[in-house]
Design a protein around this motif. Structure first.
Motif, PDB file in Angstrom:
ATOM      1  N   VAL A  51       0.936  -1.275  -0.077  1.00 55.82           N
ATOM      2  CA  VAL A  51       0.066   0.265  -0.060  1.00 55.82           C
ATOM      3  C   VAL A  51       0.686   1.455  -0.067  1.00 55.82           C
ATOM      4  CG1 VAL A  51      -1.589   1.404   1.256  1.00 55.82           C
ATOM      5  CG2 VAL A  51      -1.852  -1.407   1.235  1.00 55.82           C
ATOM      6  N   ARG A  52       0.570   2.307  -0.851  1.00 58.71           N
ATOM      7  CA  ARG A  52       1.285   3.393  -0.896  1.00 58.71           C
ATOM      8  C   ARG A  52       0.492   4.477  -0.685  1.00 58.71           C
ATOM      9  NH1 ARG A  52       5.889   3.432  -4.565  1.00 58.71           N
ATOM     10  NH2 ARG A  52       6.810   1.475  -4.096  1.00 58.71           N
ATOM     11  N   VAL A  53      -0.672   4.644  -0.842  1.00 61.20           N
ATOM     12  CA  VAL A  53      -1.778   5.628  -0.607  1.00 61.20           C
ATOM     13  C   VAL A  53      -3.183   5.117   0.012  1.00 61.20           C
ATOM     14  CG1 VAL A  53      -3.034   7.395  -1.607  1.00 61.20           C
ATOM     15  CG2 VAL A  53      -0.940   6.981  -2.394  1.00 61.20           C
ATOM     16  N   HIS A  54      -3.574   5.754   1.043  1.00 62.67           N
ATOM     17  CA  HIS A  54      -5.071   5.395   1.320  1.00 62.67           C
ATOM     18  C   HIS A  54      -6.106   6.323   0.647  1.00 62.67           C
ATOM     19  CE1 HIS A  54      -3.672   3.204   4.695  1.00 62.67           C
ATOM     20  NE2 HIS A  54      -2.564   4.313   4.992  1.00 62.67           N
ATOM     21  N   VAL A 191     -10.216  11.481  -7.815  1.00 60.94           N
ATOM     22  CA  VAL A 191      -9.634  10.880  -6.538  1.00 60.94           C
ATOM     23  C   VAL A 191      -8.474   9.746  -6.736  1.00 60.94           C
ATOM     24  CG1 VAL A 191     -10.120   9.758  -4.360  1.00 60.94           C
ATOM     25  CG2 VAL A 191     -11.455  11.670  -4.933  1.00 60.94           C
ATOM     26  N   LEU A 192      -9.265   8.894  -7.637  1.00 61.41           N
ATOM     27  CA  LEU A 192      -8.145   7.529  -7.926  1.00 61.41           C
ATOM     28  C   LEU A 192      -7.149   7.815  -8.720  1.00 61.41           C
ATOM     29  CD1 LEU A 192     -11.123   4.920  -8.183  1.00 61.41           C
ATOM     30  CD2 LEU A 192      -9.770   5.361  -6.314  1.00 61.41           C
ATOM     31  N   ALA A 193      -7.082   9.003  -9.647  1.00 61.72           N
ATOM     32  CA  ALA A 193      -6.069   9.075 -10.612  1.00 61.72           C
ATOM     33  C   ALA A 193      -5.028   9.913  -9.630  1.00 61.72           C
ATOM     34  CB  ALA A 193      -6.681  10.015 -11.548  1.00 61.72           C
ATOM     35  N   THR A 194      -5.578  10.917  -9.023  1.00 59.34           N
ATOM     36  CA  THR A 194      -4.495  11.686  -7.874  1.00 59.34           C
ATOM     37  C   THR A 194      -3.865  10.539  -6.924  1.00 59.34           C
ATOM     38  OG1 THR A 194      -6.024  13.477  -7.875  1.00 59.34           O
ATOM     39  CG2 THR A 194      -4.502  13.260  -6.102  1.00 59.34           C
ATOM     40  N   ALA A 195      -4.600   9.543  -6.380  1.00 52.97           N
ATOM     41  CA  ALA A 195      -3.889   8.590  -5.647  1.00 52.97           C
ATOM     42  C   ALA A 195      -2.822   7.598  -6.294  1.00 52.97           C
ATOM     43  CB  ALA A 195      -4.989   7.531  -4.767  1.00 52.97           C
ATOM     44  N   THR A 196      -3.361   7.365  -7.716  1.00 51.54           N
ATOM     45  CA  THR A 196      -2.310   6.545  -8.472  1.00 51.54           C
ATOM     46  C   THR A 196      -0.904   7.317  -8.785  1.00 51.54           C
ATOM     47  OG1 THR A 196      -4.165   5.474  -9.697  1.00 51.54           O
ATOM     48  CG2 THR A 196      -2.244   5.470 -10.506  1.00 51.54           C
ATOM     49  N   GLY A 197      -1.013   8.522  -8.951  1.00 54.82           N
ATOM     50  CA  GLY A 197       0.137   9.530  -9.028  1.00 54.82           C
ATOM     51  C   GLY A 197       0.834   9.690  -8.192  1.00 54.82           C
ATOM     52  N   LEU A 198       0.406   9.652  -6.811  1.00 55.78           N
ATOM     53  CA  LEU A 198       0.870   9.693  -5.587  1.00 55.78           C
ATOM     54  C   LEU A 198       1.725   8.363  -5.346  1.00 55.78           C
ATOM     55  CD1 LEU A 198      -1.380  11.524  -3.341  1.00 55.78           C
ATOM     56  CD2 LEU A 198       0.765  12.436  -4.061  1.00 55.78           C
ATOM     57  N   ALA A 199       1.145   7.177  -5.711  1.00 60.18           N
ATOM     58  CA  ALA A 199       1.631   5.889  -5.326  1.00 60.18           C
ATOM     59  C   ALA A 199       2.762   5.457  -6.377  1.00 60.18           C
ATOM     60  CB  ALA A 199       0.565   4.838  -5.838  1.00 60.18           C
ATOM     61  N   GLN A 200       2.945   6.504  -7.337  1.00 60.37           N
ATOM     62  CA  GLN A 200       4.207   6.403  -8.191  1.00 60.37           C
ATOM     63  C   GLN A 200       5.251   7.169  -7.933  1.00 60.37           C
ATOM     64  OE1 GLN A 200       2.084   7.271 -12.029  1.00 60.37           O
ATOM     65  NE2 GLN A 200       1.284   5.168 -12.331  1.00 60.37           N
ATOM     66  N   LYS A 201       5.162   7.854  -6.856  1.00 58.28           N
ATOM     67  CA  LYS A 201       6.383   8.755  -6.352  1.00 58.28           C
ATOM     68  C   LYS A 201       7.305   8.234  -5.510  1.00 58.28           C
ATOM     69  CE  LYS A 201       4.108  13.110  -7.070  1.00 58.28           C
ATOM     70  NZ  LYS A 201       4.608  13.652  -8.128  1.00 58.28           N
ATOM     71  N   PRO A 203       8.423   6.558  -2.649  1.00 57.13           N
ATOM     72  CA  PRO A 203       7.930   6.455  -1.220  1.00 57.13           C
ATOM     73  C   PRO A 203       8.548   7.099  -0.125  1.00 57.13           C
ATOM     74  CG  PRO A 203       8.510   4.470  -1.621  1.00 57.13           C
ATOM     75  CD  PRO A 203       8.910   5.163  -3.092  1.00 57.13           C
ATOM     76  N   LYS A 204       9.600   7.081   0.119  1.00 54.42           N
ATOM     77  CA  LYS A 204      10.457   7.561   1.366  1.00 54.42           C
ATOM     78  C   LYS A 204      10.610   9.112   1.130  1.00 54.42           C
ATOM     79  CE  LYS A 204      14.651   7.367   4.143  1.00 54.42           C
ATOM     80  NZ  LYS A 204      16.039   6.772   4.136  1.00 54.42           N
ATOM     81  N   ALA A 205      10.918   9.512  -0.045  1.00 52.70           N
ATOM     82  CA  ALA A 205      10.763  11.073  -0.270  1.00 52.70           C
ATOM     83  C   ALA A 205       9.430  11.589  -0.157  1.00 52.70           C
ATOM     84  CB  ALA A 205      11.163  11.430  -1.550  1.00 52.70           C
ATOM     85  N   LEU A 206       8.475  11.187  -0.544  1.00 54.41           N
ATOM     86  CA  LEU A 206       7.028  11.522  -0.289  1.00 54.41           C
ATOM     87  C   LEU A 206       6.645  11.354   1.167  1.00 54.41           C
ATOM     88  CD1 LEU A 206       4.279  12.159  -1.404  1.00 54.41           C
ATOM     89  CD2 LEU A 206       3.712   9.998  -1.892  1.00 54.41           C
ATOM     90  N   ALA A 207       7.218  10.178   2.156  1.00 61.71           N
ATOM     91  CA  ALA A 207       6.718  10.343   3.423  1.00 61.71           C
ATOM     92  C   ALA A 207       7.524  11.319   3.989  1.00 61.71           C
ATOM     93  CB  ALA A 207       7.173   8.791   3.894  1.00 61.71           C
ATOM     94  N   LEU A 208       8.724  11.785   3.728  1.00 61.12           N
ATOM     95  CA  LEU A 208       9.452  12.835   4.368  1.00 61.12           C
ATOM     96  C   LEU A 208       8.942  13.955   4.095  1.00 61.12           C
ATOM     97  CD1 LEU A 208      12.936  11.455   3.781  1.00 61.12           C
ATOM     98  CD2 LEU A 208      11.671  11.669   6.117  1.00 61.12           C
ATOM     99  N   ALA A 209       8.481  14.360   2.999  1.00 64.21           N
ATOM    100  CA  ALA A 209       8.029  15.701   2.644  1.00 64.21           C
ATOM    101  C   ALA A 209       6.615  15.817   3.405  1.00 64.21           C
ATOM    102  CB  ALA A 209       7.559  15.807   1.027  1.00 64.21           C
ATOM    103  N   ARG A 210       5.703  14.833   3.320  1.00 65.79           N
ATOM    104  CA  ARG A 210       4.621  14.826   3.969  1.00 65.79           C
ATOM    105  C   ARG A 210       4.650  15.144   5.523  1.00 65.79           C
ATOM    106  NH1 ARG A 210       1.131  11.227   6.532  1.00 65.79           N
ATOM    107  NH2 ARG A 210      -1.115  11.562   6.117  1.00 65.79           N
ATOM    108  N   ARG A 211       5.668  14.628   6.162  1.00 62.43           N
ATOM    109  CA  ARG A 211       6.015  14.774   7.639  1.00 62.43           C
ATOM    110  C   ARG A 211       6.366  16.166   7.767  1.00 62.43           C
ATOM    111  NH1 ARG A 211      10.301  14.846  10.800  1.00 62.43           N
ATOM    112  NH2 ARG A 211      11.681  13.838   9.282  1.00 62.43           N
TER     113      ARG A 211
END
Length: 252
Positions: A51-54, A191-201, A203-211
């Protein structure tokens, strides 16, 4: 798990964890079992490396009308409150992976404050974000008393959380409460297209940016606990019982 919460995986590898309200006959009012099911879905999804995105979705015309009023009435009459609501809110506030939500129609009470913990919320113009806490002799919850003023300023926050003035989807977008409004037919695909785009980024960099972007989790959880204590006291107050009885009488 509650039949009123549907959990499914989407994407080529099941990288999108979809949590969907499925109680349209009650406008997706949330019971204790539903809170428990959503908390488990978030925890399980966060623990699953696939899982990459909820994603959180409702049904046409209603994301959620908020907490089931029968549960409120039961507590007001002396029943135990349980931990399911706080378990869910804690899981949502502490989730490690991005959360994208889609709103069509009613988003009332916790059905509105859920989106404060989402990273991108899309809504239809006809959506209605409404937090009638004070009208029910209650107080804001889900750390909304902290997060809403940060997002939209004191006066708009007071209008939403204290005065109980509803915001349409377009008003919520202009205020900065949500990301974007889209036509109803485009809501779920967007919503699903946005989630798909996020899932392709990455993951560690996205998690750090989000934090880095999100408010401090400990501060959010501390406010959530403070609100919950006051909420619990108000639930058992005479003015809350009177407000609930008046609400149920109007519904009849």
């Amino acid at each position: 798990m509650s039949d009123h919460i549907l959990i499914e995986r989407a994407g080529e590898a099941g990288e999108i964890n979809i949590i969907r309200f499925n109680r349209p006959e009650k406008k997706n009012a949330i019971t204790r079992a539903m809170y428990a099911a959503m908390a488990k879905a978030l925890v399980d999804g966060d623990a699953d490396d696939t899982v990459r995105v909820h994603v959180m979705l409702g049904t046409p015309g209603a994301f959620s009308s908020g907490n089931d009023m029968q549960d409120f009435m039961a507590v007001a009459m002396g029943a135990e409150k349980g931990t399911e609501v706080l378990d869910f809110l804690g899981a949502l506030a502490g989730v490690k992976k991005p959360v994208v939500s889609g709103v069509d129609g009613l988003a009332i009470g916790v059905g509105a404050t859920i989106h404060l913990h989402c990273d991108m919320t899309f809504a239809t113009p006809e959506s209605r974000f409404h937090t009638p806490f004070v009208d029910l002799a209650l107080v804001p919850e889900a750390a909304s008393s902290l997060l809403v003023p940060l997002a939209i300023g004191h006066q708009r926050a007071f209008a939403l959380l204290a005065a109980g003035i509803p915001f349409s989807g377009e008003e919520a977008e202009r205020a900065g409460l949500i990301f974007k409004t889209v036509p109803a037919a485009e809501l779920e695909p967007t919503v699903l297209a946005t989630a798909t785009g996020l899932a392709q980024k990455p993951p560690k960099a996205l998690a750090l940016a989000r934090r880095l972007i999100k408010p401090d989790t400990e501060q959010v959880m501390a406010r959530m606990r403070e609100e919950a204590d006051l909420f619990a006291k108000q639930l058992k107050s005479a003015e809350a019982l009177a407000a609930f009885q008046a609400f149920m009488a109007r519904k009849k």
